[in-house]
Design an enzyme around this catalytic site. Sequence first.
Site, PDB file in Angstrom:
ATOM      1  N   GLY A  16      -2.069   9.785   9.154  1.00 51.19           N
ATOM      2  CA  GLY A  16      -0.625   9.635   9.116  1.00 51.19           C
ATOM      3  C   GLY A  16      -0.154   9.408   7.693  1.00 51.19           C
ATOM      4  O   GLY A  16      -0.858   9.724   6.719  1.00 51.19           O
ATOM      5  N   ILE A  18       0.096   6.655   5.971  1.00 51.65           N
ATOM      6  CA  ILE A  18      -0.790   5.759   5.226  1.00 51.65           C
ATOM      7  C   ILE A  18      -2.081   6.469   4.851  1.00 51.65           C
ATOM      8  O   ILE A  18      -2.556   6.376   3.715  1.00 51.65           O
ATOM      9  CB  ILE A  18      -1.076   4.490   6.053  1.00 51.65           C
ATOM     10  CG1 ILE A  18       0.219   3.692   6.245  1.00 51.65           C
ATOM     11  CG2 ILE A  18      -2.138   3.624   5.386  1.00 51.65           C
ATOM     12  CD1 ILE A  18       0.064   2.476   7.148  1.00 51.65           C
ATOM     13  N   CYS A 129       1.672  -4.865   5.241  1.00 49.31           N
ATOM     14  CA  CYS A 129       2.344  -4.574   3.963  1.00 49.31           C
ATOM     15  C   CYS A 129       3.197  -5.763   3.528  1.00 49.31           C
ATOM     16  O   CYS A 129       3.221  -6.130   2.349  1.00 49.31           O
ATOM     17  CB  CYS A 129       3.180  -3.310   4.069  1.00 49.31           C
ATOM     18  SG  CYS A 129       4.364  -3.299   5.438  1.00 49.31           S
TER      19      CYS A 129
END
Length: 289
Positions: A16, A18, A129
Amino acid sequence: MVADGQRLRVAVLGAGLIGIDLVDKIRRSARLEPALVAGRDRNSLGLRRVADMGHPTTAGGIDAVVEAGPFDAVFDASNADSHAEHWAALRPTGTTLIDLTPTGLGAVAIPGVSSHRSAARRHLNLVSCGGQAAIPILHAISKSCTPTYIEVISTGASANAGRATRLNLDQYIATTSDAIRTFTGVREAKVMVNLSPARPAPPFRVAMTVLADGIRPAPVRTSIAAAAQAVRAYTPGFKVASLSVDTGRISVAVEVTAVGGRLPRHAGSIDIINAAAVLLAEQTAAAPR
């Protein structure tokens, strides 16, 4: 320990947003070699993009990674619900598994905060994150005063949140809250997440409120500045956007913009956790086996 000049052979689970940026960062590392990217859909745009970069891909998921291994390190950029299965499959191989999903499994790893404890571990948990952006600042604050309550609100562009991120929001909040308590000693921590559909897309922003005893403004400001400088060493787009230090209360907001890669500037959430993951993988090269 990896010999000087030898690159770690690594794999990425997940293709994806990331996973694709991870591959881009890995291929720019002097210590890492992107040997395989594994997804589950052979027709996915992510796997096609990685193949166009010239790197091996597979739609066989974790089974294909185990079969193609062993790898020095594997990055799990899939989803929290699958991570325990991935660790069970990879643990016997002796690889280092770096978890970018918010499962809360493995040794919590925050560069500059926990790296001295985590570099030699083989199952690393990067929290989230928001955790990567907030915890270095909050840990620095906790060394200058005694927090009694911490609130963290992360706001990111909706376009940066893929399906797995949206499905894992409950785990994100729980894992980030636990990590904040671990690294600050605070008893009460509250974490919230906003996904903004605004146009133009906003930068990734993390706002922190700390209620604390024994606040001394000068040491607090100095500690925050030092922590921010340390984060910028591996995430150049990290900055303190605002800071207020009052009696009993500290308010600080950081912003992260993605710079120097394929990501749009508003994708700072992806940039900071991937930069941390690559740095920690590089540090395993110097860690004793």
